[in-house]
Design a protein around this motif. Structure first.
Motif, mmCIF file in Angstrom:
data_model
loop_
_atom_site.group_PDB
_atom_site.id
_atom_site.type_symbol
_atom_site.label_atom_id
_atom_site.label_comp_id
_atom_site.label_asym_id
_atom_site.label_seq_id
_atom_site.Cartn_x
_atom_site.Cartn_y
_atom_site.Cartn_z
ATOM 1 N N ILE A 1 0.898 -1.156 0.180
ATOM 2 C CA ILE A 1 0.032 0.114 -0.014
ATOM 3 C C ILE A 1 0.857 1.285 0.074
ATOM 4 O O ILE A 1 0.595 2.095 -0.742
ATOM 5 N N THR A 2 1.814 1.212 0.635
ATOM 6 C CA THR A 2 2.626 2.375 0.827
ATOM 7 C C THR A 2 3.416 2.478 -0.205
ATOM 8 O O THR A 2 3.564 3.789 -0.927
ATOM 9 N N VAL A 3 4.034 1.834 -1.101
ATOM 10 C CA VAL A 3 4.590 1.913 -2.339
ATOM 11 C C VAL A 3 3.838 2.461 -3.302
ATOM 12 O O VAL A 3 3.896 3.529 -4.248
ATOM 13 N N SER A 4 2.529 1.903 -3.303
ATOM 14 C CA SER A 4 1.428 2.542 -4.340
ATOM 15 C C SER A 4 1.139 4.154 -4.134
ATOM 16 O O SER A 4 0.835 4.791 -5.100
ATOM 17 N N VAL A 5 0.992 4.302 -2.825
ATOM 18 C CA VAL A 5 0.775 5.659 -2.395
ATOM 19 C C VAL A 5 1.854 6.593 -2.793
ATOM 20 O O VAL A 5 1.696 7.614 -3.319
ATOM 21 N N LEU A 6 3.184 6.243 -2.893
ATOM 22 C CA LEU A 6 4.235 7.165 -3.246
ATOM 23 C C LEU A 6 4.535 7.306 -4.723
ATOM 24 O O LEU A 6 5.072 8.141 -5.043
ATOM 25 N N SER A 7 3.927 6.124 -5.381
ATOM 26 C CA SER A 7 4.356 6.060 -6.640
ATOM 27 C C SER A 7 3.418 7.178 -7.654
ATOM 28 O O SER A 7 2.222 7.162 -7.441
ATOM 29 N N PRO A 8 4.205 7.784 -8.622
ATOM 30 C CA PRO A 8 3.061 8.631 -9.569
ATOM 31 C C PRO A 8 2.214 7.991 -10.521
ATOM 32 O O PRO A 8 1.420 8.482 -10.942
ATOM 33 N N SER A 9 2.590 6.614 -10.626
ATOM 34 C CA SER A 9 1.984 6.018 -11.828
ATOM 35 C C SER A 9 1.681 4.625 -11.371
ATOM 36 O O SER A 9 2.432 3.942 -10.654
ATOM 37 N N PHE A 10 0.768 3.676 -12.180
ATOM 38 C CA PHE A 10 0.393 2.228 -11.922
ATOM 39 C C PHE A 10 1.925 1.527 -12.405
ATOM 40 O O PHE A 10 2.253 0.587 -11.642
ATOM 41 N N GLY A 11 2.532 1.866 -13.396
ATOM 42 C CA GLY A 11 3.631 1.146 -13.881
ATOM 43 C C GLY A 11 4.688 1.046 -12.982
ATOM 44 O O GLY A 11 5.400 0.011 -12.923
ATOM 45 N N VAL A 12 4.972 2.377 -12.306
ATOM 46 C CA VAL A 12 6.143 2.703 -11.239
ATOM 47 C C VAL A 12 5.819 1.679 -10.289
ATOM 48 O O VAL A 12 6.737 1.008 -9.573
ATOM 49 N N ALA A 13 4.745 1.799 -9.899
ATOM 50 C CA ALA A 13 4.396 0.935 -8.624
ATOM 51 C C ALA A 13 4.339 -0.579 -8.881
ATOM 52 O O ALA A 13 4.937 -1.152 -7.952
ATOM 53 N N THR A 14 3.897 -0.824 -9.624
ATOM 54 C CA THR A 14 4.174 -2.464 -9.953
ATOM 55 C C THR A 14 5.658 -2.781 -10.229
ATOM 56 O O THR A 14 6.094 -3.794 -9.669
ATOM 57 N N LEU A 15 6.385 -1.857 -10.809
ATOM 58 C CA LEU A 15 7.997 -2.170 -11.080
ATOM 59 C C LEU A 15 8.518 -2.299 -9.612
ATOM 60 O O LEU A 15 9.120 -3.223 -9.243
ATOM 61 N N VAL A 16 8.185 -1.207 -8.808
ATOM 62 C CA VAL A 16 8.965 -1.067 -7.334
ATOM 63 C C VAL A 16 8.494 -2.304 -6.605
ATOM 64 O O VAL A 16 9.274 -2.867 -5.986
ATOM 65 N N MET A 124 -0.249 9.069 2.896
ATOM 66 C CA MET A 124 -1.615 9.760 2.207
ATOM 67 C C MET A 124 -2.000 11.018 3.063
ATOM 68 O O MET A 124 -2.714 11.940 2.422
ATOM 69 N N ARG A 125 -2.013 11.121 4.153
ATOM 70 C CA ARG A 125 -2.402 12.202 4.956
ATOM 71 C C ARG A 125 -1.544 13.314 4.691
ATOM 72 O O ARG A 125 -2.080 14.527 4.630
ATOM 73 N N PHE A 126 -0.166 13.373 4.637
ATOM 74 C CA PHE A 126 0.383 14.471 4.728
ATOM 75 C C PHE A 126 1.375 14.680 3.256
ATOM 76 O O PHE A 126 1.716 15.876 2.845
ATOM 77 N N ALA A 127 1.319 13.762 2.406
ATOM 78 C CA ALA A 127 2.237 13.670 1.180
ATOM 79 C C ALA A 127 1.196 13.789 -0.012
ATOM 80 O O ALA A 127 1.550 14.675 -1.099
ATOM 81 N N VAL A 128 0.128 13.172 -0.006
ATOM 82 C CA VAL A 128 -0.632 13.066 -1.210
ATOM 83 C C VAL A 128 -1.488 14.571 -1.061
ATOM 84 O O VAL A 128 -2.358 14.631 -0.162
ATOM 85 N N LYS A 129 -1.660 15.175 -2.438
ATOM 86 C CA LYS A 129 -2.513 16.483 -2.457
ATOM 87 C C LYS A 129 -3.697 16.038 -3.118
ATOM 88 O O LYS A 129 -3.474 15.647 -4.190
ATOM 89 N N GLU A 130 -4.914 16.445 -2.688
ATOM 90 C CA GLU A 130 -5.909 16.114 -3.635
ATOM 91 C C GLU A 130 -5.968 17.109 -4.679
ATOM 92 O O GLU A 130 -5.807 18.098 -4.708
ATOM 93 N N GLN A 131 -6.393 16.278 -5.895
ATOM 94 C CA GLN A 131 -6.579 17.027 -7.180
ATOM 95 C C GLN A 131 -8.142 17.255 -7.491
ATOM 96 O O GLN A 131 -8.553 16.181 -7.673
ATOM 97 N N ARG A 132 -8.526 18.593 -7.773
ATOM 98 C CA ARG A 132 -9.915 18.516 -8.447
ATOM 99 C C ARG A 132 -9.956 18.967 -9.628
ATOM 100 O O ARG A 132 -9.280 19.888 -10.078
#
Length: 132
Positions: A1-16, A124-132
């Motif tokens: 979960i942590t890696v997927s939250v930190l990754s900018p894309s699905f592909g990077v998360a899968t590789l890491v 998720m609380r402090f590093a991920v910024k919500e985009q609308r």
């Protein structure tokens, strides 16, 4: 979960995640005996949840049991059955078949699970910024 939250894309998360799982399995004692792992990579054994789960499962299944080893020769013919005590097999694998070790593995496994979930929450609380 942590890696997927930190990754900018699905592909990077899968590789890491794939690379992390490979290192955790290889240097956590799943594919390689713990005694043969180089000292520089020994920390992966304690970061990997695979080592704790692997030890718990093998100790639960093999301790206090007799296992029959049926080797075959080069032609595929079976030799005689060789009885092997499960505790001897576990000690040869570098695993400790004691209830205290089993409880310690369980505590470490639960601790790492809680740490991974807490890390994902904090990211998720402090590093991920919500985009609308």
């Amino acid at each position: 979960i942590t890696v997927s939250v930190l990754s900018p894309s699905f592909g990077v998360a899968t590789l890491v995640c794939t690379l992390l799982n490979l290192f955790f399995m290889a240097f956590g004692g799943l594919f390689v005996r713990s005694e043969t792992i180089p000292a520089a990579l020994l920390g992966f054994r304690y970061l990997s949840f695979y080592s704790f789960v692997y030890e718990m499962l093998l100790v639960r299944e093999l301790n206090d049991r007799t296992v029959l080893f049926n080797p075959v020769d080069i032609n595929g013919q079976e030799w005689r059955s060789i009885p092997q005590e499960g505790g001897v097999f576990l000690r040869n694998m570098g695993l400790v078949p004691t209830p205290g070790q089993w409880r310690m593995d369980l505590a470490l496994l639960l601790g790492w699970a809680a740490a991974y979930v807490l890390a994902a929450f904090l990211v998720m609380r402090f590093a991920v910024k919500e985009q609308r």
